[in-house]
Design a protein around this motif. Structure first.
Motif, short mmCIF file in Angstrom:
data_model
loop_
_atom_site.label_atom_id
_atom_site.label_comp_id
_atom_site.label_asym_id
_atom_site.label_seq_id
_atom_site.Cartn_x
_atom_site.Cartn_y
_atom_site.Cartn_z
N ALA A 162 42.71 35.06 37.79
CA ALA A 162 44.09 35.48 37.54
C ALA A 162 44.71 36.17 38.76
CB ALA A 162 44.15 36.41 36.34
N ASN A 163 43.93 36.95 39.48
CA ASN A 163 44.49 37.62 40.65
C ASN A 163 43.43 37.72 41.74
OD1 ASN A 163 42.85 39.87 40.12
ND2 ASN A 163 44.45 40.91 38.97
N PRO A 164 43.82 38.08 42.95
CA PRO A 164 42.87 38.13 44.08
C PRO A 164 41.75 39.14 43.89
CG PRO A 164 45.14 38.27 44.87
CD PRO A 164 45.19 38.32 43.39
N ILE A 165 41.99 40.21 43.15
CA ILE A 165 40.94 41.22 42.96
C ILE A 165 39.82 40.65 42.10
CG2 ILE A 165 40.47 43.48 41.97
CD1 ILE A 165 43.39 44.19 42.72
N GLN A 166 40.19 39.96 41.04
CA GLN A 166 39.17 39.34 40.20
C GLN A 166 38.40 38.28 40.99
OE1 GLN A 166 41.32 37.87 36.87
NE2 GLN A 166 41.17 39.80 35.72
N TRP A 167 39.10 37.53 41.83
CA TRP A 167 38.45 36.50 42.62
C TRP A 167 37.44 37.12 43.59
CZ3 TRP A 167 38.30 35.53 47.87
CH2 TRP A 167 37.74 34.31 48.24
#
Length: 142
Positions: free
Chosen positions: A4-9
Motif C-alpha cells: 500500500a505504501n513505501p514504508i510497508q514495502w
C-alpha cells in the motif's frame, strides 16, 4: 505482492532479506522495525518515528508540537540588543574612535576648539547612517 505504501514495502523487503539470513543478527540491530523485536527505550521514553506523509500529517503535527523546529535564523540582532551591539561594532573602527575622542576633548573647556555640537555632528551622523543600514540588512535576513 503489491504494498500500500513505501514504508510497508521497505519493511517487507527487510523481513525477506533477514529471513534468508541464517543468524538473524540484523533483527537486533534495528529495534522496532520488525514485529518480533521489542521496542528500545531511550531515556525512559519510546522513540516514535512518524512519516510526514499525507494521511499521517495530523499525527505528525501532534507529536512534533513539543519540539523545536529546524528553522535557521541568520540575524545578528534582536530588538533588545540592537543598539548596544551596533555601537560596540561601530567603535571598533578607528575613525569612529577618533571622532569620539575629538567630541570628548571638546567638552573640556580649556581645550575646546569648536562648538560642542559641531564636533559631535559627524560622529552622530555616521553612527546613525550605519545603524540604519545594519538594521535594514538584518531585517532582510529575518
Amino acid at each position: 505482492m503489491k504494498m500500500a505504501n513505501p514504508i510497508q514495502w521497505a519493511r517487507y523487503r527487510w523481513q525477506r532479506l533477514l529471513s534468508t539470513d541464517s543468524n538473524n543478527s540484523y533483527n537486533s540491530s534495528f529495534p522496532g522495525w520488525f514485529k518480533n523485536s521489542r521496542s528500545q527505550k531511550i531515556g525512559h521514553k519510546n522513540r516514535i518515528v512518524i512519516p510526514c506523509l499525507g494521511r499521517f500529517t495530523e499525527e505528525y503535527e501532534k507529536v512534533t508540537k513539543n519540539y523545536k523546529t529546524n528553522r535557521i535564523q541568520t540575524t545578528k540582532y534582536t530588538l533588545l540588543n540592537f543598539i548596544p551591539m551596533n555601537l560596540f561594532e561601530q567603535f571598533h573602527r578607528a575613525a569612529n574612535l577618533y571622532f569620539l575622542f575629538l567630541a570628548i576633548l571638546n567638552w573640556v573647556p580649556s581645550v575646546e576648539a569648536f562648538q560642542k555640537e559641531i564636533t559631535m555632528l559627524p560622529l552622530v551622523m555616521v553612527l546613525v547612517i550605519i545603524a540604519i543600514k545594519d538594521g535594514l540588512e538584518d531585517y532582510r535576513r529575518y
